[in-house]
Write a protein that holds these residues in place. Structure first.
Motif, PDB file in Angstrom:
ATOM      1  N   ASP A 148       0.750  -1.150  -0.045  1.00 35.27           N
ATOM      2  CA  ASP A 148      -0.005  -0.183   0.211  1.00 35.27           C
ATOM      3  C   ASP A 148       0.978   1.067  -0.047  1.00 35.27           C
ATOM      4  OD1 ASP A 148      -1.773   1.964   0.057  1.00 35.27           O
ATOM      5  OD2 ASP A 148      -2.988   1.387   2.014  1.00 35.27           O
ATOM      6  N   LEU A 161       0.706   4.452  -1.057  1.00 34.31           N
ATOM      7  CA  LEU A 161      -0.059   5.579  -0.506  1.00 34.31           C
ATOM      8  C   LEU A 161      -0.977   4.922   0.504  1.00 34.31           C
ATOM      9  CD1 LEU A 161      -0.319   7.838  -3.613  1.00 34.31           C
ATOM     10  CD2 LEU A 161       1.469   8.050  -1.879  1.00 34.31           C
ATOM     11  N   ARG A 162      -0.836   5.188   1.722  1.00 28.00           N
ATOM     12  CA  ARG A 162       0.567   5.145   2.505  1.00 28.00           C
ATOM     13  C   ARG A 162       0.756   4.206   3.340  1.00 28.00           C
ATOM     14  NH1 ARG A 162      -1.020  11.059   4.412  1.00 28.00           N
ATOM     15  NH2 ARG A 162      -3.038  10.020   4.403  1.00 28.00           N
ATOM     16  N   ALA A 163      -0.141   3.221   3.515  1.00 30.15           N
ATOM     17  CA  ALA A 163      -0.250   2.473   5.062  1.00 30.15           C
ATOM     18  C   ALA A 163       1.447   1.581   5.090  1.00 30.15           C
ATOM     19  CB  ALA A 163      -1.379   1.530   4.973  1.00 30.15           C
ATOM     20  N   GLU A 212      -6.063   6.205   9.423  1.00 28.68           N
ATOM     21  CA  GLU A 212      -6.985   7.234   8.766  1.00 28.68           C
ATOM     22  C   GLU A 212      -8.307   6.704   8.300  1.00 28.68           C
ATOM     23  OE1 GLU A 212      -7.683   6.837   5.181  1.00 28.68           O
ATOM     24  OE2 GLU A 212      -6.395   4.805   5.731  1.00 28.68           O
ATOM     25  N   GLY A 253      -8.135   9.117   4.156  1.00 31.41           N
ATOM     26  CA  GLY A 253      -6.986   9.844   3.895  1.00 31.41           C
ATOM     27  C   GLY A 253      -6.995  10.860   4.840  1.00 31.41           C
ATOM     28  N   ASN A 303      -1.800   8.993   8.873  1.00 30.33           N
ATOM     29  CA  ASN A 303      -1.375   7.816   8.176  1.00 30.33           C
ATOM     30  C   ASN A 303      -0.114   8.601   7.221  1.00 30.33           C
ATOM     31  OD1 ASN A 303      -1.116   5.331   7.319  1.00 30.33           O
ATOM     32  ND2 ASN A 303      -2.244   5.749   5.439  1.00 30.33           N
ATOM     33  N   THR A 316      -6.395   1.647   8.745  1.00 28.38           N
ATOM     34  CA  THR A 316      -6.283   2.409   7.564  1.00 28.38           C
ATOM     35  C   THR A 316      -7.485   2.058   6.477  1.00 28.38           C
ATOM     36  OG1 THR A 316      -5.163   1.296   6.024  1.00 28.38           O
ATOM     37  CG2 THR A 316      -3.954   2.945   7.855  1.00 28.38           C
ATOM     38  N   THR A 317      -7.959   2.794   5.483  1.00 21.47           N
ATOM     39  CA  THR A 317      -9.046   2.728   4.554  1.00 21.47           C
ATOM     40  C   THR A 317      -8.835   1.457   4.027  1.00 21.47           C
ATOM     41  OG1 THR A 317      -9.456   4.940   4.732  1.00 21.47           O
ATOM     42  CG2 THR A 317     -10.662   3.768   2.942  1.00 21.47           C
ATOM     43  N   ASN A 318      -7.539   1.257   3.450  1.00 23.30           N
ATOM     44  CA  ASN A 318      -7.432  -0.240   2.329  1.00 23.30           C
ATOM     45  C   ASN A 318      -6.144  -0.991   3.099  1.00 23.30           C
ATOM     46  OD1 ASN A 318      -9.251   0.730   0.233  1.00 23.30           O
ATOM     47  ND2 ASN A 318      -8.114   2.449   0.534  1.00 23.30           N
ATOM     48  N   GLY A 319      -5.300  -0.350   3.506  1.00 23.02           N
ATOM     49  CA  GLY A 319      -3.942  -1.326   3.754  1.00 23.02           C
ATOM     50  C   GLY A 319      -4.218  -2.305   4.945  1.00 23.02           C
ATOM     51  N   TRP A 351      -7.948   0.723  -3.872  1.00 19.40           N
ATOM     52  CA  TRP A 351      -8.827   1.726  -3.216  1.00 19.40           C
ATOM     53  C   TRP A 351     -10.121   1.310  -3.189  1.00 19.40           C
ATOM     54  CZ3 TRP A 351      -7.921   5.852   0.159  1.00 19.40           C
ATOM     55  CH2 TRP A 351      -9.119   6.536   0.290  1.00 19.40           C
ATOM     56  N   HIS A 371      -5.301   8.606  -5.935  1.00 22.05           N
ATOM     57  CA  HIS A 371      -4.912   8.955  -4.488  1.00 22.05           C
ATOM     58  C   HIS A 371      -4.081  10.035  -4.345  1.00 22.05           C
ATOM     59  CE1 HIS A 371      -5.625   8.306  -0.395  1.00 22.05           C
ATOM     60  NE2 HIS A 371      -4.436   7.969  -0.116  1.00 22.05           N
ATOM     61  N   LEU A 392      -5.191  13.031  -1.965  1.00 19.84           N
ATOM     62  CA  LEU A 392      -4.116  13.456  -0.740  1.00 19.84           C
ATOM     63  C   LEU A 392      -3.757  15.259  -0.979  1.00 19.84           C
ATOM     64  CD1 LEU A 392      -1.811  10.443  -0.253  1.00 19.84           C
ATOM     65  CD2 LEU A 392      -3.502  11.258   1.002  1.00 19.84           C
TER      66      LEU A 392
HETATM   67  C1  MLT Z   1      -5.026   3.399   2.972  1.00 21.60           C
HETATM   68  O1  MLT Z   1      -4.838   2.384   3.684  1.00 21.60           O
HETATM   69  O2  MLT Z   1      -6.237   3.488   2.293  1.00 21.60           O
HETATM   70  C2  MLT Z   1      -4.161   4.450   2.670  1.00 21.60           C
HETATM   71  O3  MLT Z   1      -3.161   4.026   3.146  1.00 21.60           O
HETATM   72  C3  MLT Z   1      -4.644   5.639   2.746  1.00 21.60           C
HETATM   73  C4  MLT Z   1      -3.963   6.789   3.013  1.00 21.60           C
HETATM   74  O4  MLT Z   1      -3.207   7.464   2.219  1.00 21.60           O
HETATM   75  O5  MLT Z   1      -4.080   7.519   4.107  1.00 21.60           O
END
Ligand code: MLT
Length: 234
Positions: free
Chosen positions: A28, A30-32, A69, A72, A82, A101-104, A146, A199, A203
Motif C-alpha cells: 500500500d 500511498l500510504r499504509a 485514517e 485519507g 497516516n 487504514t481505509t485499505n492497507g 482503493w 489517491h 491527498l
Molecule cells: C489506505 O490504507 O487506504 C491508505 O493508506 C490511505 C492513506 O493514504 O491514508
C-alpha cells in the motif's frame, strides 16, 4: 522448476488466489505500508494492524499509540494519522502502534489465512525482492488498491518487485505481466506518473500531497517486516 509470481490488484479479488505455501507480499504505497516501514526505521517495537476503527481506539488503553485514517484523513483523538513524514518526526523508539487504514490494514486482515506475509513499500523494495528470491517459494503480490478499485501506485510497486525477481521466478498470470510492463514503461518517471494517480489528487485536496515524494523513495532500508497474526514485527 522456478517458483511463480501472481499479482492480486485489489483484496476483493483475493478469493481467486490460493495462498497456501506461498509468500504473500502486502503493498500500500500511498500510504499504509510506507508508514509501517517509516515506523520501523524509527525503531518502533511492533505494530498491530486492525481493520476496525473502534478496536484500534481501544488499544490506547493497552499502552499503544493509535494511528490511522479514514478516506485519507487523520481520525479524531488518534496520536498519528497516516503520513510517513509525520512518523519520521515522531519519537517511536521501542513504542507500540495500533494502526487502522481505509485499505492497507484491510488487505492485511483479508489475507490472514496465509502462513507468511511481509510488508512492502518502495522504501524496502530490494530487500523484499531479495527476501523472496532467498525463500525460493511462490509469491503472491497483494495490492491494497482503493475500496475495491485498482490503483497506479500499488501496480507500479508490484511491477518493480516482479522486475527484481524476474530472473528467478515465472510470471504466473497476465496481471503480473501487465504490472511488469507498466513498471518498465514508467521506471524513470515515477513521480510524474504518480501525479496522475487518484489517491495523489485526493491527498493534495487534503493538503497531504507532501507525502508523495517520500512514498516513492527507493531502497532506503533493508528491513523486511513480517506478520504474526495481525502483529507486524521485524
Ligand atoms: C489506505 O490504507 O487506504 C491508505 O493508506 C490511505 C492513506 O493514504 O491514508
Amino acid at each position: 522448476m522456478k517458483p511463480g509470481i501472481e499479482t492480486c490488484l485489489t483484496p476483493e479479488l483475493l478469493h481467486q488466489f490460493d495462498l497456501e505455501g506461498k509468500v504473500v507480499v502486502i503493498i500500500d504505497v500511498l500510504r499504509a505500508t510506507t508508514c509501517m516501514l517509516a515506523a520501523f526505521m524509527k525503531e518502533v517495537d511492533h505494530l498491530v494492524a486492525l481493520a476496525d476503527l473502534e478496536e484500534c481506539r481501544e488499544m490506547k488503553k493497552c499502552g499503544y499509540l493509535i494511528a490511522g485514517e479514514r478516506n485519507g484523513e487523520k481520525i479524531e483523538g488518534f496520536d498519528l494519522g497516516n503520513s510517513p513524514l509525520e512518523y519520521m518526526e515522531y519519537d517511536l523508539k521501542d513504542k507500540k502502534i495500533a494502526i487502522t487504514t481505509t485499505n492497507g490494514t484491510q488487505a492485511i486482515n483479508s489475507s490472514s489465512m496465509s502462513e507468511e506475509r511481509i510488508i512492502a513499500s518502495f522504501l524496502n523494495k530490494w530487500a523484499i525482492g531479495n527476501y523472496c528470491i532467498s525463500k525460493g517459494k511462490s509469491v503472491v503480490l497483494i495490492c491494497s488498491g482503493w475500496k475495491g478499485r485498482i490503483n497506479l501506485e500499488d501496480s507500479l510497486l508490484a511491477g518493480a518487485l516482479s522486475e527484481i525477481m524476474s530472473s528467478d521466478f515465472n510470471f504466473e498470470d497476465d496481471t503480473t505481466r501487465f504490472v511488469h510492463s507498466y513498471y518498465q514503461k514508467n521506471r524513470f518517471n515515477f513521480l510524474e506518473e504518480m501525479n496522475n494517480a487518484s489517491h495523489t489528487k485526493r491527498l493534495s485536496r487534503l493538503n497531504q500531497g507532501g507525502d508523495l515524494e517520500f512514498c516513492v523513495s527507493e531502497d532506503l532500508t533493508e528491513i523486511v517486516p513480517f506478520l504474526e497474526g495481525n502483529r507486524i514485527r521485524v
